[in-house]
Design a protein around this motif. Structure first.
Motif, PDB file in Angstrom:
ATOM      1  N   ALA A 166       0.820  -1.206   0.072  1.00 48.16           N
ATOM      2  CA  ALA A 166      -0.047   0.011  -0.039  1.00 48.16           C
ATOM      3  C   ALA A 166       1.095   1.129  -0.058  1.00 48.16           C
ATOM      4  CB  ALA A 166      -0.788  -0.037   1.149  1.00 48.16           C
ATOM      5  N   PHE A 167       0.403   2.114  -0.765  1.00 46.35           N
ATOM      6  CA  PHE A 167       1.241   3.453  -0.794  1.00 46.35           C
ATOM      7  C   PHE A 167       0.263   4.562  -1.063  1.00 46.35           C
ATOM      8  CE2 PHE A 167       0.540   2.859  -5.544  1.00 46.35           C
ATOM      9  CZ  PHE A 167       0.689   4.203  -6.004  1.00 46.35           C
ATOM     10  N   ALA A 168       0.751   5.703  -0.429  1.00 44.08           N
ATOM     11  CA  ALA A 168      -0.271   6.825  -0.600  1.00 44.08           C
ATOM     12  C   ALA A 168       0.424   8.248  -0.117  1.00 44.08           C
ATOM     13  CB  ALA A 168      -1.153   6.853   0.736  1.00 44.08           C
ATOM     14  N   ALA A 196      -3.690   1.387 -14.753  1.00 45.70           N
ATOM     15  CA  ALA A 196      -4.229   0.158 -14.898  1.00 45.70           C
ATOM     16  C   ALA A 196      -3.826  -1.245 -14.378  1.00 45.70           C
ATOM     17  CB  ALA A 196      -4.233  -0.067 -16.528  1.00 45.70           C
ATOM     18  N   ARG A 197      -2.546  -0.948 -13.633  1.00 43.20           N
ATOM     19  CA  ARG A 197      -2.026  -2.007 -12.872  1.00 43.20           C
ATOM     20  C   ARG A 197      -2.059  -1.894 -11.515  1.00 43.20           C
ATOM     21  NH1 ARG A 197       4.025  -2.679 -14.871  1.00 43.20           N
ATOM     22  NH2 ARG A 197       3.695  -4.644 -13.759  1.00 43.20           N
ATOM     23  N   ILE A 198      -2.792  -1.007 -10.961  1.00 38.34           N
ATOM     24  CA  ILE A 198      -2.795  -0.707  -9.503  1.00 38.34           C
ATOM     25  C   ILE A 198      -4.281  -0.544  -9.068  1.00 38.34           C
ATOM     26  CG2 ILE A 198      -2.345   0.957  -7.691  1.00 38.34           C
ATOM     27  CD1 ILE A 198       0.297   1.530  -9.336  1.00 38.34           C
ATOM     28  N   ASP A 227       5.118   5.515   2.060  1.00 46.92           N
ATOM     29  CA  ASP A 227       4.550   7.035   2.153  1.00 46.92           C
ATOM     30  C   ASP A 227       5.155   8.079   1.229  1.00 46.92           C
ATOM     31  OD1 ASP A 227       3.243   5.826   4.388  1.00 46.92           O
ATOM     32  OD2 ASP A 227       4.262   7.021   6.043  1.00 46.92           O
ATOM     33  N   PHE A 228       4.229   8.959   0.852  1.00 47.09           N
ATOM     34  CA  PHE A 228       4.955  10.094  -0.007  1.00 47.09           C
ATOM     35  C   PHE A 228       4.301  11.053   0.491  1.00 47.09           C
ATOM     36  CE2 PHE A 228       5.303   6.207  -2.572  1.00 47.09           C
ATOM     37  CZ  PHE A 228       6.537   6.553  -3.488  1.00 47.09           C
ATOM     38  N   PRO A 229       4.937  12.363   0.285  1.00 51.19           N
ATOM     39  CA  PRO A 229       4.268  13.696   0.570  1.00 51.19           C
ATOM     40  C   PRO A 229       2.793  13.785   0.123  1.00 51.19           C
ATOM     41  CG  PRO A 229       6.602  13.850  -0.155  1.00 51.19           C
ATOM     42  CD  PRO A 229       6.186  12.696  -0.622  1.00 51.19           C
ATOM     43  N   ASP A 230       1.993  14.695   0.655  1.00 53.60           N
ATOM     44  CA  ASP A 230       0.649  15.172   0.220  1.00 53.60           C
ATOM     45  C   ASP A 230       0.788  15.560  -1.326  1.00 53.60           C
ATOM     46  OD1 ASP A 230      -2.012  15.502   0.154  1.00 53.60           O
ATOM     47  OD2 ASP A 230      -2.022  17.002   1.465  1.00 53.60           O
ATOM     48  N   HIS A 231       0.071  15.169  -2.052  1.00 49.52           N
ATOM     49  CA  HIS A 231      -0.087  15.882  -3.565  1.00 49.52           C
ATOM     50  C   HIS A 231       1.018  15.502  -4.305  1.00 49.52           C
ATOM     51  CE1 HIS A 231      -3.949  18.069  -2.805  1.00 49.52           C
ATOM     52  NE2 HIS A 231      -3.195  18.629  -1.548  1.00 49.52           N
ATOM     53  N   HIS A 232       1.853  14.265  -4.180  1.00 52.57           N
ATOM     54  CA  HIS A 232       3.156  14.024  -4.670  1.00 52.57           C
ATOM     55  C   HIS A 232       3.017  13.597  -6.041  1.00 52.57           C
ATOM     56  CE1 HIS A 232       7.312  12.719  -5.123  1.00 52.57           C
ATOM     57  NE2 HIS A 232       6.784  11.384  -5.743  1.00 52.57           N
ATOM     58  N   PRO A 233       3.670  14.399  -6.972  1.00 55.85           N
ATOM     59  CA  PRO A 233       3.692  14.003  -8.361  1.00 55.85           C
ATOM     60  C   PRO A 233       4.440  12.893  -8.713  1.00 55.85           C
ATOM     61  CG  PRO A 233       5.122  15.950  -8.194  1.00 55.85           C
ATOM     62  CD  PRO A 233       4.495  15.428  -6.660  1.00 55.85           C
ATOM     63  N   TYR A 234       3.875  11.578  -8.942  1.00 59.87           N
ATOM     64  CA  TYR A 234       4.714  10.274  -8.947  1.00 59.87           C
ATOM     65  C   TYR A 234       5.229  10.331 -10.444  1.00 59.87           C
ATOM     66  CZ  TYR A 234       1.820   8.729  -5.011  1.00 59.87           C
ATOM     67  OH  TYR A 234       1.498   8.566  -3.726  1.00 59.87           O
ATOM     68  N   THR A 235       6.732   9.977 -10.451  1.00 60.49           N
ATOM     69  CA  THR A 235       7.404   9.529 -11.559  1.00 60.49           C
ATOM     70  C   THR A 235       7.063   7.977 -12.056  1.00 60.49           C
ATOM     71  OG1 THR A 235       9.205   8.905 -10.591  1.00 60.49           O
ATOM     72  CG2 THR A 235       8.989  11.365 -10.834  1.00 60.49           C
ATOM     73  N   ASP A 236       7.529   7.950 -13.236  1.00 63.72           N
ATOM     74  CA  ASP A 236       7.128   6.638 -13.811  1.00 63.72           C
ATOM     75  C   ASP A 236       8.245   5.382 -12.930  1.00 63.72           C
ATOM     76  OD1 ASP A 236       5.156   7.343 -15.409  1.00 63.72           O
ATOM     77  OD2 ASP A 236       6.432   7.277 -17.214  1.00 63.72           O
ATOM     78  N   SER A 237       9.440   6.116 -12.848  1.00 66.61           N
ATOM     79  CA  SER A 237      10.328   5.197 -12.191  1.00 66.61           C
ATOM     80  C   SER A 237      10.027   4.811 -10.647  1.00 66.61           C
ATOM     81  CB  SER A 237      11.809   5.924 -12.056  1.00 66.61           C
ATOM     82  OG  SER A 237      11.704   7.044 -11.480  1.00 66.61           O
ATOM     83  N   GLU A 238       9.211   5.917 -10.096  1.00 66.19           N
ATOM     84  CA  GLU A 238       8.851   5.601  -8.632  1.00 66.19           C
ATOM     85  C   GLU A 238       7.673   4.554  -8.643  1.00 66.19           C
ATOM     86  OE1 GLU A 238       9.332   9.909  -6.104  1.00 66.19           O
ATOM     87  OE2 GLU A 238       7.431   9.280  -7.577  1.00 66.19           O
ATOM     88  N   ILE A 239       6.779   4.476  -9.591  1.00 65.76           N
ATOM     89  CA  ILE A 239       5.658   3.524  -9.452  1.00 65.76           C
ATOM     90  C   ILE A 239       6.564   2.147 -10.122  1.00 65.76           C
ATOM     91  CG2 ILE A 239       3.601   2.892 -10.514  1.00 65.76           C
ATOM     92  CD1 ILE A 239       3.838   5.330  -8.728  1.00 65.76           C
TER      93      ILE A 239
END
Length: 330
Positions: free
Chosen positions: A230-232, A298-300, A256-268
């Motif tokens: 689980a991540f958020a 689609a994968r999450i 955990d990530f910061p609030d409103h974090h803009p996820y990068t493809d590499s992080e996911i």
């Protein structure tokens, strides 16, 4: 940034920072006293909170919007679009806009109704009214005096309350609780609440809160059977993890990530690889999901939530009084 741990408790550091908190509070007070508020041509309902971080404003806004739509009104949502590049006024399109354009909250609101992003709230209200809005529901902006609010609902996370009770930077409050609650038409209290905090609200601050619970829209059968990673990136990720545990999901790992974090493809990609190693399914919040690329989304798995009201008639009566133009007080 993550909220510092000392915001949840009193101690030496908050006390040392209290002079700065007093200056912050004074600045906010002067902003209201010296600022001028624009009165929109249609009623404005503000869903706000008193603390930094997630309290459940957007689910409450969606519930209020649904009730107004049921009453037959054309409702538009207004938000500043935190985390997005658009300054607006911009009418949100779920087909054309991404979270990097308009922010995650705007995309969630746009699922239900016409939504505007505008860093200038009066300009956003004018645009909504010109486009046919009969009522505007504003997600956040309670501390922004530039737009007159006909009704304000202050949302409080019952588990966190007001934290250590200090104003920024000594604590999580955006303004002193008593001052903020004096402008509220009603208080919405979400989740399990410390009885001592409820007593403070009712007996000291003279608030009779409307109580509700954030509940998953998914049935248990729609959720993964095996372990989950689980991540958020929300105000309080632990609330999301607690909900998963309440649903009897086996949590193999959390991120955990910061609030409103803009996820990068590499992080996911890293999260998906880690989940493969754990033989786990990746799951996140609906608010986080709109910040993912379409291929990753689609994968999450996601866990959409909604408000379950302890006494739905309380909110119905509040909105009915508002629509009739009766005085509304908290």
């Amino acid at each position: 940034m993550h909220a510092p741990d000392f915001w949840a408790r009193k101690g030496l550091l908050p006390a040392l920072l209290s002079p700065l908190a007093a200056l912050y509070s004074l600045g906010g007070n002067l902003r209201f006293r010296l600022g001028r508020s624009y009165k929109a041509p249609v009623p404005v309902i503000c869903i706000g909170n008193l603390v930094v971080g997630g309290a459940g404003k957007t689910p409450v806004a969606l519930s209020v919007i649904a009730k107004l739509q049921t009453a037959g009104l054309r409702v538009h949502a207004l938000t500043r679009g935190y985390g997005g590049r658009e300054k607006g006024p911009t009418k949100v399109s779920r087909e054309r806009h991404s979270a990097s354009d308009v922010g995650d909250e705007a995309l969630l609101l746009a699922k239900q109704t016409t939504t505007w992003v505008s860093s200038d709230r009066p300009a956003g209200a004018r645009a909504a009214a010109s486009d046919g809005a009969e009522v505007i529901v504003m997600d956040d902006g309670f501390q922004n005096p530039s737009l007159h609010k006909d009704l304000s609902l202050v949302v409080i996370d019952g588990g966190f309350g007001f934290g250590n009770g200090y104003v920024l930077p000594a604590g999580p409050l955006r303004e002193p609780a008593r001052r903020g609650l004096a402008r509220a038409g009603a208080v919405v209290l979400l989740g399990e609440t410390n009885p001592d905090f409820t007593k403070i609200l009712v007996e000291d601050l003279l608030c009779r809160p409307i109580e509700g619970q954030l509940s998953p829209r998914n049935s248990r059968a729609e959720l993964p059977d095996g372990p989950v990673l689980a991540f958020a990136g929300i105000g309080r990720p632990e609330k999301f993890y607690a909900t998963l545990r309440d649903l009897s999901l086996e949590i193999a790992e959390t991120r955990d990530f910061p609030d409103h974090h803009p996820y990068t493809d590499s992080e996911i990609d890293d999260l998906l690889q880690r989940a493969d190693a754990l033989n786990a399914t990746v799951i996140t919040t609906e608010k986080d999901a709109v910040r993912l690329s379409s291929q990753h989304r689609a994968r999450i798995d996601t866990l959409p939530i909604e408000i379950s009201w302890r006494n739905p008639q309380e909110l119905d009566q509040l909105i009915e009084a508002f629509l009739k133009g009766a005085p509304v007080s908290g």
